[in-house]
Design a protein around this motif. Structure first.
Motif, PDB file in Angstrom:
ATOM      1  N   MET A 114      56.685  32.235  21.727  1.00 22.15           N
ATOM      2  CA  MET A 114      55.268  32.426  21.982  1.00 22.15           C
ATOM      3  C   MET A 114      54.860  31.797  23.317  1.00 22.15           C
ATOM      4  N   LYS A 115      55.426  30.626  23.638  1.00 21.70           N
ATOM      5  CA  LYS A 115      55.093  30.000  24.913  1.00 21.70           C
ATOM      6  C   LYS A 115      55.570  30.850  26.075  1.00 21.70           C
ATOM      7  N   ARG A 116      56.743  31.440  25.952  1.00 24.04           N
ATOM      8  CA  ARG A 116      57.236  32.321  27.020  1.00 24.04           C
ATOM      9  C   ARG A 116      56.329  33.531  27.188  1.00 24.04           C
ATOM     10  N   LEU A 117      55.850  34.059  26.073  1.00 29.59           N
ATOM     11  CA  LEU A 117      54.930  35.195  26.130  1.00 29.59           C
ATOM     12  C   LEU A 117      53.617  34.799  26.812  1.00 29.59           C
ATOM     13  N   LEU A 118      53.123  33.611  26.487  1.00 27.58           N
ATOM     14  CA  LEU A 118      51.881  33.136  27.099  1.00 27.58           C
ATOM     15  C   LEU A 118      52.069  32.848  28.588  1.00 27.58           C
ATOM     16  N   ASP A 119      53.267  32.384  28.966  1.00 22.55           N
ATOM     17  CA  ASP A 119      53.548  32.173  30.385  1.00 22.55           C
ATOM     18  C   ASP A 119      53.486  33.492  31.151  1.00 22.55           C
ATOM     19  N   ILE A 120      54.070  34.524  30.567  1.00 26.58           N
ATOM     20  CA  ILE A 120      54.019  35.850  31.191  1.00 26.58           C
ATOM     21  C   ILE A 120      52.572  36.339  31.267  1.00 26.58           C
ATOM     22  N   SER A 121      51.810  36.076  30.220  1.00 24.38           N
ATOM     23  CA  SER A 121      50.404  36.492  30.198  1.00 24.38           C
ATOM     24  C   SER A 121      49.593  35.767  31.269  1.00 24.38           C
ATOM     25  N   LEU A 122      49.899  34.484  31.463  1.00 21.72           N
ATOM     26  CA  LEU A 122      49.190  33.702  32.473  1.00 21.72           C
ATOM     27  C   LEU A 122      49.457  34.239  33.871  1.00 21.72           C
ATOM     28  N   VAL A 123      50.720  34.489  34.164  1.00 28.81           N
ATOM     29  CA  VAL A 123      51.074  35.021  35.484  1.00 28.81           C
ATOM     30  C   VAL A 123      50.519  36.435  35.659  1.00 28.81           C
ATOM     31  N   GLY A 124      50.750  37.282  34.643  1.00 27.35           N
ATOM     32  CA  GLY A 124      50.292  38.666  34.740  1.00 27.35           C
ATOM     33  C   GLY A 124      48.783  38.767  34.830  1.00 27.35           C
ATOM     34  N   GLY A 125      48.070  38.001  34.002  1.00 36.61           N
ATOM     35  CA  GLY A 125      46.615  38.039  34.039  1.00 36.61           C
ATOM     36  C   GLY A 125      46.069  37.569  35.376  1.00 36.61           C
ATOM     37  N   SER A 126      46.643  36.493  35.915  1.00 38.62           N
ATOM     38  CA  SER A 126      46.185  35.971  37.205  1.00 38.62           C
ATOM     39  C   SER A 126      46.463  36.963  38.330  1.00 38.62           C
ATOM     40  N   LEU A 127      47.651  37.539  38.333  1.00 38.75           N
ATOM     41  CA  LEU A 127      48.031  38.467  39.395  1.00 38.75           C
ATOM     42  C   LEU A 127      47.209  39.750  39.334  1.00 38.75           C
ATOM     43  N   ILE A 128      47.060  40.319  38.144  1.00 35.79           N
ATOM     44  CA  ILE A 128      46.308  41.576  38.009  1.00 35.79           C
ATOM     45  C   ILE A 128      44.841  41.374  38.346  1.00 35.79           C
ATOM     46  N   ALA A 129      44.246  40.266  37.885  1.00 39.12           N
ATOM     47  CA  ALA A 129      42.845  39.991  38.200  1.00 39.12           C
ATOM     48  C   ALA A 129      42.644  39.865  39.706  1.00 39.12           C
ATOM     49  N   THR A 130      43.583  39.193  40.385  1.00 40.28           N
ATOM     50  CA  THR A 130      43.476  39.024  41.832  1.00 40.28           C
ATOM     51  C   THR A 130      43.616  40.363  42.550  1.00 40.28           C
ATOM     52  N   LEU A 131      44.587  41.160  42.141  1.00 44.80           N
ATOM     53  CA  LEU A 131      44.761  42.481  42.755  1.00 44.80           C
ATOM     54  C   LEU A 131      43.506  43.328  42.583  1.00 44.80           C
ATOM     55  N   CYS A 132      42.924  43.287  41.408  1.00 49.61           N
ATOM     56  CA  CYS A 132      41.709  44.081  41.148  1.00 49.61           C
ATOM     57  C   CYS A 132      40.555  43.609  42.018  1.00 49.61           C
ATOM     58  N   GLN A 133      40.425  42.310  42.193  1.00 48.14           N
ATOM     59  CA  GLN A 133      39.360  41.798  43.056  1.00 48.14           C
ATOM     60  C   GLN A 133      39.559  42.255  44.494  1.00 48.14           C
ATOM     61  N   GLY A 134      40.804  42.262  44.948  1.00 46.77           N
ATOM     62  CA  GLY A 134      41.089  42.759  46.281  1.00 46.77           C
ATOM     63  C   GLY A 134      40.798  44.247  46.424  1.00 46.77           C
ATOM     64  N   LEU A 135      41.128  45.015  45.401  1.00 47.27           N
ATOM     65  CA  LEU A 135      40.829  46.452  45.424  1.00 47.27           C
ATOM     66  C   LEU A 135      39.329  46.693  45.477  1.00 47.27           C
ATOM     67  N   ILE A 136      38.573  45.924  44.703  1.00 50.93           N
ATOM     68  CA  ILE A 136      37.114  46.060  44.699  1.00 50.93           C
ATOM     69  C   ILE A 136      36.549  45.735  46.080  1.00 50.93           C
ATOM     70  N   MET A 137      36.999  44.623  46.640  1.00 48.75           N
ATOM     71  CA  MET A 137      36.536  44.227  47.974  1.00 48.75           C
ATOM     72  C   MET A 137      36.867  45.297  49.009  1.00 48.75           C
ATOM     73  N   GLY A 138      38.100  45.780  48.988  1.00 50.63           N
ATOM     74  CA  GLY A 138      38.508  46.785  49.959  1.00 50.63           C
ATOM     75  C   GLY A 138      37.754  48.082  49.821  1.00 50.63           C
ATOM     76  N   CYS A 139      37.482  48.493  48.589  1.00 56.65           N
ATOM     77  CA  CYS A 139      36.751  49.744  48.369  1.00 56.65           C
ATOM     78  C   CYS A 139      35.315  49.635  48.851  1.00 56.65           C
ATOM     79  N   VAL A 140      34.694  48.470  48.631  1.00 54.13           N
ATOM     80  CA  VAL A 140      33.317  48.273  49.100  1.00 54.13           C
ATOM     81  C   VAL A 140      33.268  48.330  50.620  1.00 54.13           C
ATOM     82  N   VAL A 141      34.171  47.642  51.294  1.00 57.10           N
ATOM     83  CA  VAL A 141      34.187  47.649  52.757  1.00 57.10           C
ATOM     84  C   VAL A 141      34.510  49.041  53.288  1.00 57.10           C
ATOM     85  N   GLN A 142      35.418  49.726  52.622  1.00 53.20           N
ATOM     86  CA  GLN A 142      35.800  51.086  53.022  1.00 53.20           C
ATOM     87  C   GLN A 142      34.633  52.052  52.922  1.00 53.20           C
TER      88      GLN A 142
END
Length: 332
Positions: A114-142
């Motif tokens: 379960m801890k390994r699964l949560l570690d993957i969730s922590l990394v994946g959630g952080s990375l995906i949230a950051t990518l989405c924020q960048g996509l939102i920012m880029g689309c607004v500027v575009q």
């Protein structure tokens, strides 16, 4: 009314801008630590990384709520167009933040698989949230297509070269924030690794930011014209140069918070330059701040609420950082 109606749209835009940059520099640091989690295998180092952000991550996300709710109340037309155009990345970001929150809160009591699964969730959630924020920012500027206050695009404009580049640059920038945070709050090997990575990521972030700004001027020449016409552009660029130089010298100083503060200042300067480039647009290329504004009575009411909520939230966040100040240790 407690202030001239003509000032309300600009004050409302300033309130939204303040919540956005405050969210970026605070929760961006947390997300950066989550992204860096994938690069560490030592259980003790992982425990320290989680403990460093566990007491303050939820308070940092308050600014996201303030920004989203404020945009709906202060600029309902912009809210409608924006979330119609960016439904997929916005909802994906929110789901990723939920996954990250669950991983942060439950990891300490989990064990084994379960801890390994949560570690993957922590990394994946952080990375995906950051990518989405960048996509939102880029689309607004575009630029987002709209006609008479209604979104008129396909809904896939965010999946383009410029927004994707912005997403990658934001991941690098958040990772830089995360390393500077770890350099400040940790010691030993973890601090040494954070220092080495932060120096490298600093140059990558600077290069990526420069690419985004130059590309933005090609996407919409009006941005370049606004920057050249403003008397604030040159002082801000000189300030940014000073912050870059200060960042690389700060690691040899006895105050370990200085690299983080230099990077936070750099984010703030870049955001100020972006505002100068976009103003008076709230959603480029055709929706201005005044066109998207709510009625003056609504904006005055909401700004009165902001005048209370923002200082209270700042005080709460400051108190939280003060209570949990100092180096984070494995068994502390």
């Amino acid at each position: 009314m407690w202030m001239p109606e003509a000032l309300l749209p600009d004050l409302a835009a300033a309130a939204i801008a303040f919540t956005i940059i405050t969210y970026v520099i605070l929760d961006g640091t947390d997300l950066g630590v989550g992204i860096l989690f994938a690069t560490h295998r030592d259980p003790d180092e992982k425990r320290i990384m989680v403990k460093s952000i566990l007491p303050i991550w939820d308070g940092n996300e308050t600014w996201l709520v303030l920004g989203g709710g404020g945009l709906l109340a202060l600029f309902p037309v912009a809210y409608s167009v924006l979330f119609s155009a960016l439904y997929i990345p916005v909802m994906t970001m929110l789901l990723a933040l939920i996954v990250r929150a669950v991983a942060l809160e439950y990891r300490q009591d989990a064990s084994g698989r379960m801890k390994r699964l949560l570690d993957i969730s922590l990394v994946g959630g952080s990375l995906i949230a950051t990518l989405c924020q960048g996509l939102i920012m880029g689309c607004v500027v575009q630029g987002i297509e709209q006609h008479d206050g209604r979104f008129s695009g396909t809904g896939w404009e965010w999946f383009g070269a410029f927004p994707l580049t912005c997403a990658v640059v934001l991941v690098i920038g958040y990772a830089l924030l995360g390393n500077c945070w770890l350099f400040w709050r940790t010691e030993g090997r973890l601090q040494s690794v954070a220092k080495r990575r932060a120096r490298r990521l600093g140059w990558l972030t600077l290069l990526g930011t420069a690419v985004v700004f130059v590309w933005s001027g090609l996407v919409n020449p009006a941005y370049r014209e606004h920057l050249f016409a403003s008397s604030l552009t040159l002082p801000l660029i000189l300030l940014q140069c000073g912050l870059v130089a200060g960042f690389h010298r700060a690691f040899s100083h006895r105050f370990a918070f200085l690299p983080l503060f230099a990077v936070l200042g750099g984010f703030g300067v870049a955001f100020a330059l972006a505002i100068i480039a976009l103003y008076p647009m709230i959603l480029p290329t055709s929706l201005t701040i005044r066109e998207a504004s709510a009625p003056p009575s609504s904006q005055a009411f909401m700004l009165s609420g902001f005048a209370v909520l923002v200082p209270v939230t700042l005080a709460y966040s400051t108190w939280g950082f003060w209570v949990f100040r100092g180096k984070v240790k494995k068994d502390g």
